[in-house]
Design a protein around this motif. Sequence first.
Motif, PDB file in Angstrom:
ATOM      1  N   GLY A  13       0.805  -1.214   0.000  1.00 63.53           N
ATOM      2  CA  GLY A  13       0.000   0.000   0.000  1.00 63.53           C
ATOM      3  C   GLY A  13       0.838   1.265   0.000  1.00 63.53           C
ATOM      4  O   GLY A  13       1.900   1.330  -0.600  1.00 63.53           O
ATOM      5  N   VAL A  14       0.329   2.255   0.717  1.00 62.53           N
ATOM      6  CA  VAL A  14       0.989   3.549   0.869  1.00 62.53           C
ATOM      7  C   VAL A  14       1.804   3.516   2.153  1.00 62.53           C
ATOM      8  O   VAL A  14       1.349   3.012   3.176  1.00 62.53           O
ATOM      9  N   GLY A  15       2.999   4.098   2.108  1.00 61.75           N
ATOM     10  CA  GLY A  15       3.884   4.055   3.269  1.00 61.75           C
ATOM     11  C   GLY A  15       3.377   4.791   4.485  1.00 61.75           C
ATOM     12  O   GLY A  15       3.325   4.248   5.582  1.00 61.75           O
ATOM     13  N   MET A  16       2.999   6.049   4.312  1.00 62.83           N
ATOM     14  CA  MET A  16       2.523   6.856   5.429  1.00 62.83           C
ATOM     15  C   MET A  16       1.300   7.638   4.964  1.00 62.83           C
ATOM     16  O   MET A  16       1.350   8.319   3.947  1.00 62.83           O
ATOM     17  N   ILE A  17       0.225   7.526   5.709  1.00 61.64           N
ATOM     18  CA  ILE A  17      -1.007   8.253   5.393  1.00 61.64           C
ATOM     19  C   ILE A  17      -1.304   9.203   6.539  1.00 61.64           C
ATOM     20  O   ILE A  17      -1.450   8.776   7.689  1.00 61.64           O
ATOM     21  N   LEU A  18      -1.366  10.485   6.218  1.00 62.31           N
ATOM     22  CA  LEU A  18      -1.687  11.503   7.218  1.00 62.31           C
ATOM     23  C   LEU A  18      -2.954  12.213   6.759  1.00 62.31           C
ATOM     24  O   LEU A  18      -2.902  13.117   5.918  1.00 62.31           O
ATOM     25  N   ASN A  19      -4.098  11.799   7.273  1.00 58.61           N
ATOM     26  CA  ASN A  19      -5.385  12.407   6.922  1.00 58.61           C
ATOM     27  C   ASN A  19      -5.824  13.364   8.021  1.00 58.61           C
ATOM     28  O   ASN A  19      -5.920  12.975   9.186  1.00 58.61           O
ATOM     29  N   ASN A  20      -6.073  14.605   7.637  1.00 58.29           N
ATOM     30  CA  ASN A  20      -6.569  15.626   8.566  1.00 58.29           C
ATOM     31  C   ASN A  20      -5.683  15.794   9.795  1.00 58.29           C
ATOM     32  O   ASN A  20      -6.170  15.998  10.904  1.00 58.29           O
ATOM     33  N   CYS A  21      -4.372  15.703   9.604  1.00 61.95           N
ATOM     34  CA  CYS A  21      -3.416  15.901  10.690  1.00 61.95           C
ATOM     35  C   CYS A  21      -2.890  17.336  10.647  1.00 61.95           C
ATOM     36  O   CYS A  21      -2.804  17.942   9.588  1.00 61.95           O
ATOM     37  N   SER A  22      -2.544  17.855  11.799  1.00 60.76           N
ATOM     38  CA  SER A  22      -1.997  19.208  11.871  1.00 60.76           C
ATOM     39  C   SER A  22      -0.760  19.232  12.747  1.00 60.76           C
ATOM     40  O   SER A  22      -0.636  18.454  13.699  1.00 60.76           O
ATOM     41  N   ASN A  23       0.155  20.138  12.389  1.00 64.80           N
ATOM     42  CA  ASN A  23       1.377  20.362  13.165  1.00 64.80           C
ATOM     43  C   ASN A  23       2.204  19.090  13.323  1.00 64.80           C
ATOM     44  O   ASN A  23       2.596  18.719  14.424  1.00 64.80           O
ATOM     45  N   VAL A  24       2.465  18.431  12.185  1.00 65.66           N
ATOM     46  CA  VAL A  24       3.263  17.212  12.164  1.00 65.66           C
ATOM     47  C   VAL A  24       4.566  17.493  11.415  1.00 65.66           C
ATOM     48  O   VAL A  24       4.554  18.095  10.346  1.00 65.66           O
ATOM     49  N   ASN A  25       5.675  17.051  11.989  1.00 68.74           N
ATOM     50  CA  ASN A  25       6.971  17.097  11.326  1.00 68.74           C
ATOM     51  C   ASN A  25       7.494  15.672  11.224  1.00 68.74           C
ATOM     52  O   ASN A  25       7.719  15.024  12.240  1.00 68.74           O
ATOM     53  N   ALA A  26       7.661  15.203   9.992  1.00 69.30           N
ATOM     54  CA  ALA A  26       8.228  13.871   9.763  1.00 69.30           C
ATOM     55  C   ALA A  26       9.540  14.079   9.022  1.00 69.30           C
ATOM     56  O   ALA A  26       9.545  14.493   7.863  1.00 69.30           O
ATOM     57  N   ALA A  27      10.655  13.814   9.715  1.00 67.87           N
ATOM     58  CA  ALA A  27      11.975  14.126   9.159  1.00 67.87           C
ATOM     59  C   ALA A  27      12.866  12.892   9.135  1.00 67.87           C
ATOM     60  O   ALA A  27      12.690  11.965   9.929  1.00 67.87           O
ATOM     61  N   HIS A  28      13.827  12.905   8.208  1.00 68.24           N
ATOM     62  CA  HIS A  28      14.800  11.819   8.066  1.00 68.24           C
ATOM     63  C   HIS A  28      14.083  10.477   7.921  1.00 68.24           C
ATOM     64  O   HIS A  28      14.315   9.549   8.693  1.00 68.24           O
ATOM     65  N   VAL A  29      13.225  10.392   6.923  1.00 68.98           N
ATOM     66  CA  VAL A  29      12.455   9.166   6.681  1.00 68.98           C
ATOM     67  C   VAL A  29      12.978   8.496   5.421  1.00 68.98           C
ATOM     68  O   VAL A  29      13.106   9.128   4.373  1.00 68.98           O
ATOM     69  N   ASP A  30      13.284   7.229   5.526  1.00 69.33           N
ATOM     70  CA  ASP A  30      13.688   6.420   4.380  1.00 69.33           C
ATOM     71  C   ASP A  30      12.472   5.588   3.988  1.00 69.33           C
ATOM     72  O   ASP A  30      12.030   4.736   4.767  1.00 69.33           O
ATOM     73  N   ALA A  31      11.900   5.879   2.808  1.00 69.07           N
ATOM     74  CA  ALA A  31      10.662   5.227   2.371  1.00 69.07           C
ATOM     75  C   ALA A  31      10.907   4.548   1.027  1.00 69.07           C
ATOM     76  O   ALA A  31      11.084   5.218   0.024  1.00 69.07           O
ATOM     77  N   ARG A  32      10.896   3.209   1.009  1.00 68.31           N
ATOM     78  CA  ARG A  32      11.209   2.463  -0.212  1.00 68.31           C
ATOM     79  C   ARG A  32      10.345   1.223  -0.356  1.00 68.31           C
ATOM     80  O   ARG A  32       9.985   0.596   0.625  1.00 68.31           O
ATOM     81  N   GLY A  33      10.076   0.907  -1.617  1.00 70.64           N
ATOM     82  CA  GLY A  33       9.495  -0.392  -1.923  1.00 70.64           C
ATOM     83  C   GLY A  33       8.011  -0.529  -1.647  1.00 70.64           C
ATOM     84  O   GLY A  33       7.574  -1.569  -1.158  1.00 70.64           O
ATOM     85  N   PHE A  34       7.223   0.477  -2.006  1.00 72.17           N
ATOM     86  CA  PHE A  34       5.775   0.385  -1.839  1.00 72.17           C
ATOM     87  C   PHE A  34       5.115   0.108  -3.184  1.00 72.17           C
ATOM     88  O   PHE A  34       5.561   0.613  -4.209  1.00 72.17           O
ATOM     89  N   GLY A  60       3.599   6.324  -7.765  1.00 67.61           N
ATOM     90  CA  GLY A  60       3.736   7.707  -7.311  1.00 67.61           C
ATOM     91  C   GLY A  60       4.622   7.832  -6.090  1.00 67.61           C
ATOM     92  O   GLY A  60       4.929   6.843  -5.421  1.00 67.61           O
ATOM     93  N   GLY A  61       5.025   9.063  -5.825  1.00 72.39           N
ATOM     94  CA  GLY A  61       5.917   9.328  -4.711  1.00 72.39           C
ATOM     95  C   GLY A  61       5.211   9.906  -3.505  1.00 72.39           C
ATOM     96  O   GLY A  61       4.872   9.184  -2.568  1.00 72.39           O
ATOM     97  N   ILE A  62       4.952  11.212  -3.527  1.00 69.88           N
ATOM     98  CA  ILE A  62       4.352  11.899  -2.385  1.00 69.88           C
ATOM     99  C   ILE A  62       3.233  12.805  -2.866  1.00 69.88           C
ATOM    100  O   ILE A  62       3.392  13.572  -3.810  1.00 69.88           O
ATOM    101  N   LEU A  63       2.091  12.725  -2.197  1.00 68.98           N
ATOM    102  CA  LEU A  63       0.957  13.621  -2.425  1.00 68.98           C
ATOM    103  C   LEU A  63       0.820  14.517  -1.207  1.00 68.98           C
ATOM    104  O   LEU A  63       0.750  14.016  -0.076  1.00 68.98           O
ATOM    105  N   ILE A  64       0.777  15.832  -1.438  1.00 65.81           N
ATOM    106  CA  ILE A  64       0.450  16.773  -0.362  1.00 65.81           C
ATOM    107  C   ILE A  64      -0.755  17.582  -0.829  1.00 65.81           C
ATOM    108  O   ILE A  64      -0.737  18.196  -1.887  1.00 65.81           O
ATOM    109  N   SER A  65      -1.797  17.547  -0.029  1.00 63.98           N
ATOM    110  CA  SER A  65      -3.060  18.162  -0.418  1.00 63.98           C
ATOM    111  C   SER A  65      -3.784  18.686   0.816  1.00 63.98           C
ATOM    112  O   SER A  65      -3.776  18.049   1.863  1.00 63.98           O
ATOM    113  N   GLY A  66      -4.395  19.835   0.658  1.00 57.32           N
ATOM    114  CA  GLY A  66      -5.166  20.381   1.765  1.00 57.32           C
ATOM    115  C   GLY A  66      -5.598  21.800   1.469  1.00 57.32           C
ATOM    116  O   GLY A  66      -5.480  22.281   0.340  1.00 57.32           O
ATOM    117  N   GLY A  67      -6.070  22.459   2.475  1.00 55.56           N
ATOM    118  CA  GLY A  67      -6.568  23.820   2.308  1.00 55.56           C
ATOM    119  C   GLY A  67      -8.009  23.823   1.823  1.00 55.56           C
ATOM    120  O   GLY A  67      -8.627  22.780   1.634  1.00 55.56           O
TER     121      GLY A  67
END
Length: 185
Positions: A13-34, A60-67
């Motif tokens: 599936g998808v590596g990390m799913i953040l739905n309706n999250c606020s004030n999150v910092n995800a740093a130094h993440v190695d994401a491979r093989g999805f 696909g790689g990364i989706l950022i959506s909101g507002g």
Amino acid sequence: FDWSGIAIGRSRGVGMILNNCSNVNAAHVDARGFSGMAARVTGGSNVTLRWWNVSECGAGGILISGGDRPTLTSCNHQLLDSEISHTDNWVTYEVPAVSQQGVGTTVAHNHIHDVKHHAIRQAGNNHLIEMNLIENTLLECWDCGAYHTGRDLTWQGNVIRYNVNVNNDSLAKSRFPCAKGSSCQ
């Protein structure tokens, strides 16, 4: 909420799913093989993905959506200082390495390379794409661009500046030539 220094990978599936999250910092993440994408951020506000290493994804790689488009309220999601490559191993078209949607996202200081189609797709308003290195894209598509947007005249206020583009002239033209007399000529 802060995450730092994690490795995620090898799933259907998808590596990390953040739905309706606020004030999150995800740093130094190695994401491979999805089989899907590495991360999907939708809704919420102020999510920052920084120093990600994304590769070997299927769709696909990364989706950022909101507002909120009716009020032009920005989500302030950011993708920063990351390396994103080989994000279209299963689906080879219309699955960009980075997708911006909604209002007010930033994609800056990233190295996006070795993708078969678009590097970045943008839909919505007031997005920023700056100071990225985009190279070796469009590897299997010659009627597209490293950056893709359009089809809606209300998508305004977007800024693309100070990016470096290298070797984004598709090799696909020689492998998949346009037939004489066809509309693609």
